[in-house]
Write a protein that holds these residues in place. Sequence first.
Motif, mmCIF file in Angstrom:
data_model
loop_
_atom_site.group_PDB
_atom_site.id
_atom_site.type_symbol
_atom_site.label_atom_id
_atom_site.label_comp_id
_atom_site.label_asym_id
_atom_site.label_seq_id
_atom_site.Cartn_x
_atom_site.Cartn_y
_atom_site.Cartn_z
ATOM 1 N N GLN A 56 4.668 -1.023 1.089
ATOM 2 C CA GLN A 56 4.574 -2.212 1.938
ATOM 3 C C GLN A 56 3.375 -2.162 2.890
ATOM 4 O OE1 GLN A 56 7.978 -2.731 4.561
ATOM 5 N NE2 GLN A 56 6.525 -3.429 6.103
ATOM 6 N N ALA A 57 3.211 -1.039 3.596
ATOM 7 C CA ALA A 57 2.089 -0.916 4.542
ATOM 8 C C ALA A 57 0.748 -1.018 3.820
ATOM 9 C CB ALA A 57 2.185 0.413 5.290
ATOM 10 N N LEU A 58 0.683 -0.422 2.621
ATOM 11 C CA LEU A 58 -0.557 -0.470 1.845
ATOM 12 C C LEU A 58 -0.851 -1.896 1.392
ATOM 13 C CD1 LEU A 58 -2.901 0.967 0.483
ATOM 14 C CD2 LEU A 58 -1.406 1.521 -1.432
ATOM 15 N N LEU A 59 0.185 -2.625 0.956
ATOM 16 C CA LEU A 59 -0.017 -4.007 0.501
ATOM 17 C C LEU A 59 -0.491 -4.906 1.642
ATOM 18 C CD1 LEU A 59 3.063 -4.537 -1.867
ATOM 19 C CD2 LEU A 59 0.657 -4.428 -2.529
ATOM 20 N N VAL A 60 0.061 -4.711 2.835
ATOM 21 C CA VAL A 60 -0.367 -5.526 3.988
ATOM 22 C C VAL A 60 -1.856 -5.300 4.259
ATOM 23 C CG1 VAL A 60 -0.118 -5.805 6.484
ATOM 24 C CG2 VAL A 60 1.910 -5.635 5.057
ATOM 25 N N ASN A 61 -2.283 -4.037 4.236
ATOM 26 C CA ASN A 61 -3.689 -3.733 4.518
ATOM 27 C C ASN A 61 -4.620 -4.161 3.391
ATOM 28 O OD1 ASN A 61 -2.924 -2.680 6.943
ATOM 29 N ND2 ASN A 61 -3.290 -0.552 6.439
ATOM 30 N N VAL A 62 -4.171 -3.994 2.136
ATOM 31 C CA VAL A 62 -5.022 -4.365 0.996
ATOM 32 C C VAL A 62 -5.253 -5.877 0.968
ATOM 33 C CG1 VAL A 62 -5.132 -4.498 -1.518
ATOM 34 C CG2 VAL A 62 -4.429 -2.393 -0.440
ATOM 35 N N THR A 63 -4.208 -6.656 1.179
ATOM 36 C CA THR A 63 -4.366 -8.118 1.175
ATOM 37 C C THR A 63 -5.325 -8.565 2.274
ATOM 38 O OG1 THR A 63 -2.298 -8.192 2.444
ATOM 39 C CG2 THR A 63 -2.148 -8.670 0.106
ATOM 40 N N LEU A 86 -2.884 -12.065 -8.395
ATOM 41 C CA LEU A 86 -2.125 -10.953 -7.822
ATOM 42 C C LEU A 86 -1.713 -11.255 -6.383
ATOM 43 C CD1 LEU A 86 -4.224 -7.944 -9.196
ATOM 44 C CD2 LEU A 86 -1.954 -8.663 -9.947
ATOM 45 N N LEU A 87 -2.622 -11.872 -5.620
ATOM 46 C CA LEU A 87 -2.274 -12.265 -4.250
ATOM 47 C C LEU A 87 -1.144 -13.285 -4.245
ATOM 48 C CD1 LEU A 87 -5.790 -12.618 -2.556
ATOM 49 C CD2 LEU A 87 -4.024 -10.982 -1.927
ATOM 50 N N TRP A 88 -1.232 -14.253 -5.185
ATOM 51 C CA TRP A 88 -0.206 -15.297 -5.243
ATOM 52 C C TRP A 88 1.150 -14.694 -5.596
ATOM 53 C CZ3 TRP A 88 -2.863 -20.127 -4.717
ATOM 54 C CH2 TRP A 88 -2.032 -21.205 -4.448
ATOM 55 N N SER A 89 1.147 -13.693 -6.460
ATOM 56 C CA SER A 89 2.416 -13.064 -6.853
ATOM 57 C C SER A 89 3.056 -12.314 -5.684
ATOM 58 C CB SER A 89 2.185 -12.103 -8.024
ATOM 59 O OG SER A 89 1.393 -10.994 -7.618
ATOM 60 N N ALA A 95 -0.600 -14.670 2.135
ATOM 61 C CA ALA A 95 -0.921 -16.085 2.366
ATOM 62 C C ALA A 95 -2.221 -16.225 3.162
ATOM 63 C CB ALA A 95 0.231 -16.764 3.113
ATOM 64 N N TRP A 96 -2.422 -15.351 4.169
ATOM 65 C CA TRP A 96 -3.680 -15.381 4.923
ATOM 66 C C TRP A 96 -4.861 -15.075 4.009
ATOM 67 C CZ3 TRP A 96 -3.535 -17.943 9.076
ATOM 68 C CH2 TRP A 96 -2.547 -17.819 10.034
ATOM 69 N N ALA A 97 -4.671 -14.108 3.100
ATOM 70 C CA ALA A 97 -5.760 -13.728 2.191
ATOM 71 C C ALA A 97 -6.104 -14.848 1.215
ATOM 72 C CB ALA A 97 -5.371 -12.461 1.430
ATOM 73 N N LEU A 98 -5.110 -15.658 0.863
ATOM 74 C CA LEU A 98 -5.359 -16.761 -0.087
ATOM 75 C C LEU A 98 -6.261 -17.837 0.520
ATOM 76 C CD1 LEU A 98 -1.865 -17.232 -1.768
ATOM 77 C CD2 LEU A 98 -3.987 -16.572 -2.912
ATOM 78 N N CYS A 99 -6.245 -17.968 1.839
ATOM 79 C CA CYS A 99 -7.035 -19.041 2.484
ATOM 80 C C CYS A 99 -8.532 -18.912 2.186
ATOM 81 C CB CYS A 99 -6.777 -19.054 3.986
ATOM 82 S SG CYS A 99 -5.075 -19.477 4.399
#
Length: 896
Positions: free
Chosen positions: A663-670, A694-697, A711-715
């Motif tokens: 989880q922590a890694l996914l937050v930082n990677v996005t 991958l971001l959308w998933s 969602a922030w990364a998708l912007c």
Amino acid sequence: MKEDSMALHILNKISTGDDPENEIKMKIAILLKQLDLHLLNHSLKYISLQINLNPKTVKKDIELLQRFSGKGEQTVLESIEYTSDYEFSNGCRAPPWRQMYGEICYVLVKPHDVEAFCITCSVEGVFLNGGKTDEEGDIDYERKGEVYKDLVTFLKEKSAVFSENMSKQEITFNEEQKNQIEEVLTKEEAAVPQKSISSPDRLKKNHINFVKTQMSKRLEPSLNWRAKVDFKEQKNLTKDSQEEKHGGKVEKSRTSISHGKVQLRKSVDKIEETISESSSESEEDEEQPDHRQEANADLPSEYWQIQKLVKYLKGGNQTATVIALCSMKDFNLAQETCQLAIRDVGGLEVLINLLDTDEVKCKIGSLKILKEISHNPQIRRNIVDLGGLPIMVNILDSPYKSLKCLAAETIANVAKFKRARRAVRQHGGITKLVALLDCAQNATEPAQSSLYETRDVEVARCGALALWSCSKSYSNKEAIRKAGGIPLLARLLKTSHENMLIPVVGTLQECASEENYRAAIKAERIIENLVKNLNSENEQLQEHCAMAIYQCAEDEETRDLVRLHGGLKPLASLLNNTKNKELLAAVTGAIWKCSISKENVIKFREYKAIETLVGLLTDQPEEVLVNVVGALGECCQEHENRVIVRRCGGIQPLVNLLVGINQALLVNVTKAVGACAVEPENMAIIDRLDGVRLLWSLLKNPHPDVKASAAWALCPCIENAKDAGEMVRSFVGGLELVVNLLKSDNKEVLASVCAAITNIAKDQENLAVITDHGVVPLLSKLANTNNDNLRRHLAEAVSRCCMWGRNRVAFGEHRAVAPLVRYLKSNDTNVHRATAQALYQLSEDADNCITMHENGAVKLLLDMVGSPDQELQEAAAGCISNIRRLALATEKARYT
């Protein structure tokens, strides 16, 4: 008695007289009496099955609930704890005059969703009492509500969050209860009466020790208790071994073991001791079985020799005891066989009893052995069970410095799990350990210090070592601070004694997780010394200094201090030490937090740290990757660094990390991928690598932080993609997923999704699709919020969505206009701009203009026409213009 006499009176009345049916009536009366007794007995059995609360049941329920409590979203409660720490011999905690009414104990409960309240647990059930009084803190025992059959039923009725989270944990909770009951039964059946081989005096002393540590209802110690435990019991106890701290993971509770009779013992999780604990046991401790040597097992000769020495300890005089201790010390006590030999024959009880004597030599010999064998996690638990910690804490007041050192070192080894740390604090150990730090005030240069000063330094080192172990709980951190530990630690940090610096910095590193400590660390100018020690040759010292900086660098002033004292360059150079993963994790963590400041990012670019960080994106453990990606996410906020990441080939490994589960890694990677996507060249690579999909998933991820970050990364991805509209439509079910996220309860998720909708709605076809999915009513429901971040992005989304069909009218129908007007009273200029733009779009509808006018929008907008922000000026003026035109048209219609 009244009922019996009444029955006899009725039978006597029936038997008198000449009625021939008297005999039949008497038989019927006797049968009815028997039936009445039978029904009464049956009812009592039924009632006893229904109302079965007793101290043991209540205690086990509370212990289980404590294990499922904490500050996480999945926990059932924030905290649950007794109002009294004292437990009577019958298991009750209520005062004796309340036990007469069947009351067992009183519990303070803090649910997630309602105010804290106080509960009475009694034999009749569980009910709400009047709580603690304000003046004296006494409990108002009067019942304030209904009586419930048990604690869980009561809490389900009072707290919706408890009921919901408990339903998720129900299976685990029930299994825990079942395991506890089965385990107690198994152990009681397996227990065999044994003859004690210890003297009556020592048995009495051991019993006193048990009372001291609240180990009530235990059998008196038998020194050969371990010889008759079967293998099945060993396996059960392996699962329930008590949790300890030793490394870098999170603690779990385990059951302790006492001699004489094995009992369940759960650690009480205080509200403070859940979140802030940052270290725990190693894999070896977690998997290590609780060894019980079988009587006929093939054992080395040392095992039997040590057992003979223990017998001399029990029966010998002072001289024989000292000789036996010296002989025992000659064995390899780091070997598990030797450690278990001492324990299995009852040597631990004898060694702890020796600490309570007046003989200094015996105390020193006993502590030297306990210090060595307490590295074993099973021995640690047994020492606590036998009441060894309070005696060691008392030895800290001894005038003999060697005794102080040995006691502090042993405490440092034992205090690796919650119950031990709590025992140290409750017996005044923290204050005494802090006092030991004051011994080294004059010893700064080991080469010049006298023998006396060298001993002082050793005392301070041992005290710091014990505080390091104890500082893993919030309560102990507060106790250290209140005892004046920070100035003393700061002074010791200036010493050149390297073996002193490691426990001192380790203690500061643990304590720096608390805001109070971070402020004190700044005030004591500790950062300067932490930075200086980054240049040490000792990798362990470097690691702890980097970890302390990582904890403290949450604060902007601290980040500036690290830069001003020249700490960024050694951090960047330590990135090249890739063999020591613990050091690498600490250094990358410190760089991540320091990178939050733009000035520090410029320095890291100058030291070529960004290129090195990109090289660490592969073949590293997750602990390192989380920090590396976090640092790159902060650095990529600047154009130059985004170019460096692309040039070094960092985009692909970042996108590859989007498929992880940490989880922590996914937050930082996005966050890092979103930062890189601001550059069109980077976005083209991300799109080619299928990064947007991958971001959308990740919007389906169960954790809200991951959803929000994705969602922030998708912007920026949507904003900078070549054919963004077609790309978004290519994700099957993607738009419906985004719209449904507006039903979330998490403010950050809602704000990020609104921002994503703003970008999605720039394409007319996509806007039409999300309108069909009901975006307008969902956005309207969110309008009544006080969160400025959500207000801003919600207003922007409303502004964009107004550009399709009759959405303007629909927003008015769903009463979104009036709350938007209130946004103009915010202190945030960004909220003003977004709101003015939304109101401008909404003012194209006449009914919305009327609503705005009624809610005082004109006066607020007039003030904003003079704003230096051009976009805000234009939007405010446009909205006022539309409202004014409607008013003129109305006037004209009235007169014509």
